[in-house]
Scaffold this motif. Structure first.
Motif, PDB file in Angstrom:
ATOM      1  N   ARG A  43       0.815  -1.226   0.000  1.00 32.76           N
ATOM      2  CA  ARG A  43       0.000   0.000   0.000  1.00 32.76           C
ATOM      3  C   ARG A  43       0.847   1.274   0.000  1.00 32.76           C
ATOM      4  NH1 ARG A  43      -2.721   0.980  -1.939  1.00 32.76           N
ATOM      5  NH2 ARG A  43      -3.995   2.463  -0.793  1.00 32.76           N
ATOM      6  N   GLU A  44       1.773   1.357  -0.941  1.00 37.86           N
ATOM      7  CA  GLU A  44       2.611   2.549  -1.055  1.00 37.86           C
ATOM      8  C   GLU A  44       1.893   3.674  -1.803  1.00 37.86           C
ATOM      9  OE1 GLU A  44       6.285   1.396  -2.780  1.00 37.86           O
ATOM     10  OE2 GLU A  44       6.665  -0.178  -1.292  1.00 37.86           O
ATOM     11  N   PRO A  46      -0.882   6.147  -2.550  1.00 35.78           N
ATOM     12  CA  PRO A  46      -2.009   6.644  -1.752  1.00 35.78           C
ATOM     13  C   PRO A  46      -3.330   6.491  -2.482  1.00 35.78           C
ATOM     14  CG  PRO A  46      -0.739   8.471  -2.656  1.00 35.78           C
ATOM     15  CD  PRO A  46       0.042   7.228  -2.948  1.00 35.78           C
ATOM     16  N   TYR A  47      -4.357   6.245  -1.719  1.00 35.96           N
ATOM     17  CA  TYR A  47      -5.721   6.122  -2.244  1.00 35.96           C
ATOM     18  C   TYR A  47      -6.263   7.520  -2.537  1.00 35.96           C
ATOM     19  CZ  TYR A  47     -10.788   5.179  -2.101  1.00 35.96           C
ATOM     20  OH  TYR A  47     -12.134   5.106  -2.370  1.00 35.96           O
ATOM     21  N   GLY A  51      -7.789   8.527   3.090  1.00 37.69           N
ATOM     22  CA  GLY A  51      -7.963   7.518   4.137  1.00 37.69           C
ATOM     23  C   GLY A  51      -7.525   6.141   3.684  1.00 37.69           C
ATOM     24  N   GLU A  52      -8.060   5.129   4.367  1.00 31.61           N
ATOM     25  CA  GLU A  52      -7.718   3.748   4.058  1.00 31.61           C
ATOM     26  C   GLU A  52      -8.460   3.268   2.816  1.00 31.61           C
ATOM     27  OE1 GLU A  52      -5.451   1.762   5.529  1.00 31.61           O
ATOM     28  OE2 GLU A  52      -4.881   3.554   6.664  1.00 31.61           O
ATOM     29  N   LEU A  53      -7.805   2.432   2.050  1.00 33.38           N
ATOM     30  CA  LEU A  53      -8.428   1.857   0.867  1.00 33.38           C
ATOM     31  C   LEU A  53      -9.536   0.896   1.291  1.00 33.38           C
ATOM     32  CD1 LEU A  53      -8.071   1.702  -2.294  1.00 33.38           C
ATOM     33  CD2 LEU A  53      -6.808  -0.416  -1.856  1.00 33.38           C
ATOM     34  N   PRO A  54     -10.760   1.034   0.778  1.00 38.10           N
ATOM     35  CA  PRO A  54     -11.846   0.119   1.148  1.00 38.10           C
ATOM     36  C   PRO A  54     -11.519  -1.327   0.769  1.00 38.10           C
ATOM     37  CG  PRO A  54     -12.721   2.081   0.083  1.00 38.10           C
ATOM     38  CD  PRO A  54     -11.231   2.133  -0.092  1.00 38.10           C
ATOM     39  N   ARG A  55     -11.928  -2.253   1.599  1.00 45.76           N
ATOM     40  CA  ARG A  55     -11.593  -3.664   1.398  1.00 45.76           C
ATOM     41  C   ARG A  55     -12.186  -4.238   0.112  1.00 45.76           C
ATOM     42  NH1 ARG A  55     -15.228  -7.538   2.714  1.00 45.76           N
ATOM     43  NH2 ARG A  55     -13.644  -9.004   3.436  1.00 45.76           N
ATOM     44  N   TYR A  57     -11.793  -3.361  -2.736  1.00 48.58           N
ATOM     45  CA  TYR A  57     -10.823  -3.313  -3.826  1.00 48.58           C
ATOM     46  C   TYR A  57     -10.083  -4.630  -4.013  1.00 48.58           C
ATOM     47  CZ  TYR A  57     -11.249   1.668  -4.882  1.00 48.58           C
ATOM     48  OH  TYR A  57     -11.711   2.891  -5.300  1.00 48.58           O
ATOM     49  N   TRP A  58      -9.922  -5.409  -2.964  1.00 49.42           N
ATOM     50  CA  TRP A  58      -9.213  -6.688  -3.124  1.00 49.42           C
ATOM     51  C   TRP A  58     -10.117  -7.892  -2.880  1.00 49.42           C
ATOM     52  CZ3 TRP A  58      -8.222  -3.207   0.810  1.00 49.42           C
ATOM     53  CH2 TRP A  58      -8.343  -3.636   2.129  1.00 49.42           C
ATOM     54  N   ASN A 118      -2.791   2.453  -9.162  1.00 54.01           N
ATOM     55  CA  ASN A 118      -1.987   1.775  -8.147  1.00 54.01           C
ATOM     56  C   ASN A 118      -0.698   1.250  -8.789  1.00 54.01           C
ATOM     57  OD1 ASN A 118      -0.942  -0.220  -6.307  1.00 54.01           O
ATOM     58  ND2 ASN A 118      -2.917  -0.152  -5.254  1.00 54.01           N
TER      59      ASN A 118
END
Length: 275
Positions: A43-44, A46-47, A51-55, A57-58, A118
């Protein structure tokens, strides 16, 4: 103006076919699925949303598996990629998948394409982020050759093949609409070079850039907008700018969560259309 929805088809939410059937029954014109083959744990990058990348996405299904389920569950709904990361895909295989979904659906597929944001994700596929725009152009043009030539040959900086056979051909001629995603300063150049339309996320600059695209274009090009707010004033603005279709994102989750957002979107459409 037409209306649609976007969705991350995750394995722990409403299934792609079921969602497609429900939104078709409720009068939406199109359904677009997002794609990420994986998300690097480092996670280098940035989204962009902060904030945090929503789950979600994976946790998505494979794009074309989900699209096939959606196409098979419906008869009228347009189904599409919002967007397909062609910088992470072999163009010969992807051309086959696009043509297969378009053929099986009776010509209802729309091919949203993008270079991705990404950098670690694309690097894991062997793509240099610095050359990803040129790579995307070569791969899209190679696919267009495969779709239109009985015995396709293509040679460019990143893609080369000689005299290949690949069937089925797409049901839509010459190919499903290629909708180029992105907001960057050179995105309109890419639309004009090899796209059939522009497919940005909503932003205040979009109407002005649509005018620029129309002024520069030497052929008809459609504009579709993702991430459209459920606001009739925004819909009016997009309609005045000549947008072909506006689509809003739905959450990935149980039907109760999806239906709440869908109803909000439907109310905005009803207020805009007066129906």
């Amino acid at each position: 103006m037409e209306f649609g929805v976007g969705y991350f088809p995750t394995h722990d939410a409403v299934r792609p076919g079921e969602l497609a059937r429900r939104v078709e029954e409720r009068g939406q014109d199109a359904l677009f699925f997002a794609e990420h083959t994986h998300i690097p744990a480092s996670r280098e990058t940035p989204y962009a949303g902060g904030g945090e990348l929503p789950r979600k996405y994976w946790h998505t299904y494979d794009l074309f598996v989900a699209l096939t389920a959606a196409a098979e569950a419906t008869s009228r709904l347009r189904v599409g990629s919002g967007i397909c990361l062609v910088t992470e895909r072999d163009p010969i295989i992807t051309a086959k998948e696009v043509a297969s979904v378009d053929h099986l659906s009776g010509g209802r597929f729309e091919f949203g394409v993008g270079a991705g944001w990404n950098r670690e994700e694309m690097a894991n596929h062997g793509t240099d982020p610095r050359t990803r725009m040129r790579l995307m152009a070569d791969r899209v043009r190679a696919m267009q050759a495969i779709w239109t030539q009985d015995e396709a040959t293509f040679s460019s900086e990143f893609v080369t093949f000689e005299r290949i056979w690949s069937w089925p051909k797409p049901a839509q001629k010459p190919w499903p609409p290629v909708l180029v995603g992105g907001h960057g300063p050179t995105v309109l150049d890419r639309v004009l070079a090899y796209g059939d339309g522009w497919f940005p996320n909503y932003g205040r600059s979009v109407p002005g850039r649509i005018a620029e695209l129309r002024a520069r274009a030497d052929r008809p090009l459609q504009v579709q907008v993702l991430s459209t707010p459920s606001d009739p004033r925004v819909l009016e603005q997009l309609a005045e700018a000549g947008v072909h279709r506006a689509s809003a994102w739905l959450p990935s989750g149980p039907w109760s969560a999806i239906e709440a957002d869908l109803e909000k979107w439907e109310r905005a459409i009803a207020e805009f259309t007066g129906r």
